[in-house]
Scaffold this motif. Sequence first.
Motif, mmCIF file in Angstrom:
data_model
loop_
_atom_site.group_PDB
_atom_site.id
_atom_site.type_symbol
_atom_site.label_atom_id
_atom_site.label_comp_id
_atom_site.label_asym_id
_atom_site.label_seq_id
_atom_site.Cartn_x
_atom_site.Cartn_y
_atom_site.Cartn_z
ATOM 1 N N GLU A 267 0.829 -1.204 0.000
ATOM 2 C CA GLU A 267 0.000 0.000 0.000
ATOM 3 C C GLU A 267 0.863 1.254 0.000
ATOM 4 N N ARG A 268 2.004 1.213 0.679
ATOM 5 C CA ARG A 268 2.907 2.378 0.674
ATOM 6 C C ARG A 268 3.558 2.575 -0.683
ATOM 7 N N LEU A 269 3.789 1.467 -1.404
ATOM 8 C CA LEU A 269 4.477 1.550 -2.690
ATOM 9 C C LEU A 269 3.555 1.950 -3.836
ATOM 10 N N ARG A 270 2.269 1.661 -3.723
ATOM 11 C CA ARG A 270 1.360 1.890 -4.854
ATOM 12 C C ARG A 270 1.440 3.307 -5.406
ATOM 13 N N PRO A 271 1.357 4.345 -4.572
ATOM 14 C CA PRO A 271 1.415 5.700 -5.151
ATOM 15 C C PRO A 271 2.815 6.136 -5.582
ATOM 16 N N LEU A 272 3.849 5.337 -5.227
ATOM 17 C CA LEU A 272 5.225 5.740 -5.521
ATOM 18 C C LEU A 272 5.745 5.156 -6.827
ATOM 19 N N VAL A 273 5.206 4.016 -7.253
ATOM 20 C CA VAL A 273 5.724 3.287 -8.421
ATOM 21 C C VAL A 273 4.689 3.340 -9.540
ATOM 22 N N GLN A 274 5.097 3.867 -10.688
ATOM 23 C CA GLN A 274 4.213 3.975 -11.833
ATOM 24 C C GLN A 274 4.960 3.592 -13.104
ATOM 25 N N VAL A 275 4.237 2.996 -14.069
ATOM 26 C CA VAL A 275 4.802 2.694 -15.378
ATOM 27 C C VAL A 275 4.513 3.881 -16.292
ATOM 28 N N SER A 276 5.571 4.418 -16.879
ATOM 29 C CA SER A 276 5.440 5.529 -17.822
ATOM 30 C C SER A 276 5.671 4.999 -19.238
ATOM 31 N N ARG A 277 4.788 5.360 -20.176
ATOM 32 C CA ARG A 277 4.902 4.898 -21.557
ATOM 33 C C ARG A 277 4.936 6.107 -22.498
ATOM 34 N N PRO A 278 6.065 6.804 -22.562
ATOM 35 C CA PRO A 278 6.158 7.987 -23.437
ATOM 36 C C PRO A 278 6.154 7.602 -24.911
ATOM 37 N N LEU A 279 5.706 8.531 -25.752
ATOM 38 C CA LEU A 279 5.690 8.285 -27.182
ATOM 39 C C LEU A 279 7.111 8.185 -27.713
ATOM 40 N N LEU A 280 7.330 7.240 -28.608
ATOM 41 C CA LEU A 280 8.597 7.056 -29.314
ATOM 42 C C LEU A 280 9.755 6.678 -28.391
ATOM 43 N N ARG A 281 9.444 6.298 -27.186
ATOM 44 C CA ARG A 281 10.497 5.868 -26.252
ATOM 45 C C ARG A 281 10.040 4.618 -25.515
ATOM 46 N N ALA A 282 11.016 3.882 -24.974
ATOM 47 C CA ALA A 282 10.690 2.645 -24.269
ATOM 48 C C ALA A 282 9.956 2.947 -22.967
ATOM 49 N N ALA A 283 9.058 2.049 -22.610
ATOM 50 C CA ALA A 283 8.365 2.187 -21.327
ATOM 51 C C ALA A 283 9.374 2.075 -20.189
ATOM 52 N N ARG A 284 9.061 2.736 -19.082
ATOM 53 C CA ARG A 284 9.993 2.726 -17.953
ATOM 54 C C ARG A 284 9.206 2.781 -16.645
ATOM 55 N N LEU A 285 9.921 2.438 -15.560
ATOM 56 C CA LEU A 285 9.355 2.568 -14.219
ATOM 57 C C LEU A 285 9.780 3.903 -13.633
ATOM 58 N N ASP A 286 8.810 4.666 -13.205
ATOM 59 C CA ASP A 286 9.086 5.930 -12.520
ATOM 60 C C ASP A 286 8.876 5.733 -11.029
ATOM 61 N N LEU A 287 9.708 6.373 -10.237
ATOM 62 C CA LEU A 287 9.627 6.251 -8.780
ATOM 63 C C LEU A 287 9.592 7.627 -8.151
ATOM 64 N N THR A 288 8.612 7.831 -7.285
ATOM 65 C CA THR A 288 8.564 9.040 -6.469
ATOM 66 C C THR A 288 9.038 8.678 -5.067
ATOM 67 N N LEU A 289 10.096 9.298 -4.631
ATOM 68 C CA LEU A 289 10.644 8.963 -3.317
ATOM 69 C C LEU A 289 9.723 9.455 -2.206
ATOM 70 N N PRO A 290 9.548 8.673 -1.146
ATOM 71 C CA PRO A 290 8.727 9.129 -0.012
ATOM 72 C C PRO A 290 9.391 10.320 0.668
ATOM 73 N N GLN A 291 8.576 11.233 1.174
ATOM 74 C CA GLN A 291 9.113 12.440 1.778
ATOM 75 C C GLN A 291 9.366 12.312 3.271
ATOM 76 N N GLU A 292 8.703 11.377 3.921
ATOM 77 C CA GLU A 292 8.886 11.202 5.357
ATOM 78 C C GLU A 292 8.681 9.749 5.740
ATOM 79 N N ARG A 293 9.108 9.438 6.938
ATOM 80 C CA ARG A 293 8.975 8.075 7.474
ATOM 81 C C ARG A 293 8.239 8.177 8.800
ATOM 82 N N ASP A 294 7.001 7.702 8.814
ATOM 83 C CA ASP A 294 6.208 7.828 10.037
ATOM 84 C C ASP A 294 6.481 6.664 10.986
#
Length: 534
Positions: A267-294
């Motif tokens: 559940e913590r990872l779901r909003p951080l990990v996304q597949v990006s599929r830009p035009l004319l480029r290979a698909a990639r994994l994008d990662l948003t780093l968490p801002q805090e640790r509760d």
Amino acid sequence: MTRTVPELERLLQIGTARARPLLENVVPPSFDMPAIAGTDSSQEQRLWLSLAALDLWQRAGHAPSAAGAHAGGGAPTATGDLAPCPARAESLLGALLQGGQSAALLGEWLGQLYRHGAHLPDRFLVKMLQLATEQKQLRALVRQLLGARGQWTARLEPDWEWAVDGGAVEDRAAIWETGSPSQRKDVLRAWREDDPAAARLALESAWKAEPPESRASLLSCLGVRLQGADEPFLEAALDDRRKEVRMEAQRLLARLPGSALSARMLERLRPLVQVSRPLLRAARLDLTLPQERDAAMVRDGVGANSHPGLGEKAGWVVDMLACVPPEHWQDQFGCGAVDCLALARAGEFDAVFIRGWSGAVQQHLENGSSPQLLSWLSALGALWLDTDPQKRLAFPDAFSRACAALPPDQRYQLLGQLLDTGRAEWQRDPGRYQLLDEAARQSATAWPPELSRKALERAYDALSIVISQANLHWWFVQMIGGLAGAVDPAAGIAIEPALRQRAQGIAVLQDSIDKFTRLVQARHDIYLSFQEQA
């Protein structure tokens, strides 16, 4: 017998004049020798003769008649279904024990005895029980090779309880209550093998009274036959005051399929990990780093491990990824392990995903292999080989650490894939030799002959790299030392002349080949000693 040895040693220190009742009460009739010394013999004579009788008993593996009550009867003569040890192999074991050989060489002898279907020779039972008590890596084999007399002998000393099969079950409760920390841990592990629920309940009942320094060690025993019923207790252990206890609970919950901890990490990872599929480029994994640790993340172990080369927040993501079964990502992204890794490599945070997924594969392999896990391990191996050696430092042990958890046949298959790559790739990438060395040192059994031949051919090729570079000599010395304990001995003996000829004139390399030859020859002698009929 349990009291006799220390009490006789104490008598030697304090003197018989000051301890006459002690001699009368401790020495069993079979150790006390008035018939030989005479009825009017002195206490000193009786003490020395009793010590001599004790020494003979220890050498022979036989018990005095008075010990029968302690052991539940006289020593049995049957050995169950195990065959006698071949005479030549028995003689070789005596030489190994007298020479103080390494646990690895003794382990090889024990492994051959197991494959031969034989039991340990009676005269070495006491020595092997003592040795395996000190060197725990020998215990599993020794336990299987005792035979009926060995099982009987193991019941004579509390320190040998680890060796007793079945018959000690009735003693477990007593040892669990009064044994030393190491004895209690051994009992708990054996208990988990036979009855996981009863062992967990015993630990739960004693938990509050356990010394804090013992809790993490005892908790690790739940890793034996880990099951869903263990989860509530492990979840409670996440709140323990001691860091080592919390980390052990986190590790076990990460291994547990379908655990609540894995679900929380996902559940913590779901909003951080996304597949990006830009035009004319290979698909990639994008990662948003968490801002805090509760506080909840800290409780679940996020940030508990160090990850050299990565930032703090990237390390948090690695810890979360390591707790999620890797096959989840195949379902989420709709592709196999190879394509998941390709998505990661196309993005900015490839090292984060590689490390996290490698940790997840390694943890879940401890529960046993599956087709999905094997596909991940194979994909990680291919990625390791395909990665630039300099960039590979970002995740140095991703493949070798996970590979160590595989069953031998599957590990050999992956190692064979590594060795089948061309000679040019090996010459360009010395890191492959490092992986070969690590695989050899992690191996508990001898490699098959064909795999051994290929590995030794790579070692021969390595000499052409190092003979002209003095700063690489140590690297070859380390690698050939690891291979000496893993390869098929006959294959090692066959290639020795070629190795020696190529290293001619370089003292440090010749010395390492001498050591290699001595070890593979010793292992070969062990193998041959079991070829004769008992």
